[in-house]
Design an enzyme around this catalytic site. Structure first.
Site, PDB file in Angstrom:
ATOM      1  N   CYS A   1       0.831  -1.209   0.000  1.00  8.42           N
ATOM      2  CA  CYS A   1       0.000   0.000   0.000  1.00  8.42           C
ATOM      3  C   CYS A   1       0.863   1.256   0.000  1.00  8.42           C
ATOM      4  O   CYS A   1       1.369   1.675   1.051  1.00  8.42           O
ATOM      5  CB  CYS A   1      -0.921  -0.022   1.221  1.00  8.42           C
ATOM      6  SG  CYS A   1      -1.855   1.502   1.389  1.00  8.42           S
TER       7      CYS A   1
ATOM      8  N   CYS B   1      -0.447   4.094   2.165  1.00  6.93           N
ATOM      9  CA  CYS B   1      -0.238   3.939   3.609  1.00  6.93           C
ATOM     10  C   CYS B   1       1.223   4.175   3.982  1.00  6.93           C
ATOM     11  O   CYS B   1       1.503   4.785   5.009  1.00  6.93           O
ATOM     12  CB  CYS B   1      -0.597   2.520   4.075  1.00  6.93           C
ATOM     13  SG  CYS B   1      -2.066   1.834   3.355  1.00  6.93           S
ATOM     14  N   ASP B   2       2.154   3.659   3.179  1.00  5.75           N
ATOM     15  CA  ASP B   2       3.547   3.587   3.624  1.00  5.75           C
ATOM     16  C   ASP B   2       4.518   4.448   2.820  1.00  5.75           C
ATOM     17  O   ASP B   2       5.697   4.535   3.175  1.00  5.75           O
ATOM     18  CB  ASP B   2       4.027   2.119   3.567  1.00  5.75           C
ATOM     19  CG  ASP B   2       3.166   1.230   4.461  1.00  5.75           C
ATOM     20  OD1 ASP B   2       2.713   1.732   5.502  1.00  5.75           O
ATOM     21  OD2 ASP B   2       2.963   0.056   4.121  1.00  5.75           O
TER      22      ASP B   2
END
Ligand code: NDP
Length: 344
Positions: free
Chosen positions: A160, A163-164
């Site tokens: 992701c 997200c990261d």
């Protein structure tokens, strides 16, 4: 399979103990089903998932950046049209359904019994009952399946970018895959990373022309084709593990090389979240629920499926929403044609 009717069901339960519709899942499919069912006064109960394992409230769009292909969902900035951020879009979906009476719970369904009506849906020790169930459990990211990948998940291996990605400011990262997700993740990651290398196992791409060209024009994106990652490795400093590189095999020559990288984003497709229904509902050989060709009916009358848990062909937010609408209409018709006899 049909949505028209089923054998008459009788129960020792009271009307007020049984929901008319329970929806499992809260991506575009589940929440569209919730909106339609709510507007039909069916007061659907939606189990959104609890964010653990593969149950993400809001579904896959929660880990997407800008959605540019959902008609009508646009924003304007400086007189220019833009898409809408995935999480913002799902927030609107949820609130729209709730506005008409859908009840949403951030819970993960842990058990089902579809052997008789009313159907049972369990969340740990608590049982809920419903005349109809709509399954909209979606799909989740696939992983490469190499042992070292597991070891470095959350320490440099991710599925992701949204997200990261921010953890990789000015670093060198790789994106694995040749589809739209890989192109989208790679483009997004260039906002943070110094370089992004797309690692793909062949020279042809599954990605759409527009997404591929966007990536090809991005000066921060490099390409490693005919290449598969066979191992990832890193180092430990104190309590912290870091990824430092990969072993890559050339699919044509068989040559193995070590390529340094700070992070790997796996973007190689998805698998349906249907484990709960194994042995109960008909599935294809890779686990997608089988529905009637014209409706959302599964092999159990009164149980319907929509979205990415049953669609392995289109897999779009808009098609998921469309099938969610179908499932709600199918459930409503089923309730009318196959009522359950309750005790008074
Ligand atoms: P796809 O199935 O389209 O692509 C998966 C890619 O991963 C393929 O290139 C495949 O290679 C590769 N791959 C699969 N397994 C492995 C493996 N074990 N090792 C290495 N490579 C592997 O999945 P996507 O998630 O990219 O897209 C799914 C759907 O979502 C598509 O319909 C897409 O259009 C849509 N989408 C749309 C977006 C948008 O419009 N904004 C954004 C993202 C997705 P190979 O080609 O060789 O099989």
């Amino acid at each position: 399979m049909n949505t028209e009717s089923a054998e008459k069901a009788t129960t020792t339960m009271k009307r007020e103990e049984v929901h008319q519709v329970i929806i499992i899942g809260s991506g575009p499919a589940g929440l569209t089903a919730a909106l339609y069912a709510a507007r039909s006064n069916l007061a659907p109960l939606v189990f959104e998932g609890d964010g653990f394992e593969d149950t993400a409230p809001g579904g896959q769009l929660m880990i997407t950046t800008e959605v540019e292909n959902f008609p009508g969902m646009v924003t304007w900035k400086d007189d220019k049209m833009h898409g809408m951020m995935g999480p913002d879009m799902m927030d609107i979906f949820r609130r729209q359904a709730e506005n008409f009476g859908a009840i949403t719970h951030r819970k993960r369904v842990t058990g089902i019994d579809f052997s008789k009506r009313p159907f049972r849906v369990s969340v740990d020790e608590t049982d809920y009952h419903a005349e109809t169930v709509i399954i909209a459990t979606g799909a989740s990211a696939k992983w490469l399946g190499i042992p070292s990948e597991e070891e470095y998940k959350s320490y440099g291996v991710s599925a992701c970018a949204t997200c990261d990605g921010a953890f990789f400011k000015d670093k060198d990262v790789m994106v694995v895959g040749g589809g739209d997700t890989a192109m989208e993740e790679a483009n997004y990651l260039t906002r943070h990373a110094k370089t992004v290398t797309i690692v793909h196992r062949r020279e042809e791409f599954r990605a759409s022309k527009i997404m591929l060209e966007r990536a090809q024009k991005n000066p921060k994106i490099k390409w490693l084709l005919d290449a598969v990652i066979i191992e990832v490795f890193g180092k430990t400093e104190g309590m912290r593990k870091f990824l430092t590189g990969t072993k890559i095999r050339n699919t044509k020559t068989g040559e193995i090389t070590e390529v340094p990288t700070d992070g790997i984003f796996v973007a190689i497709g998805h698998e349906p979240t249907t484990g709960l229904f194994k042995g109960v509902l008909d599935m294809n050989n890779v686990g997608y629920l089988v529905t009637d060709s014209l409706t959302s009916a599964t092999n159990i009358p009164g149980v319907f499926a929509c979205g990415d848990c049953q669609d392995y062909i289109y897999r779009q937010a808009i098609t998921a929403a469309g099938t969610g609408c179908m499932a709600a209409i199918d459930a409503e018709r089923f309730i009318d044609s196959s009522p359950v006899e309750f005790v008074s």
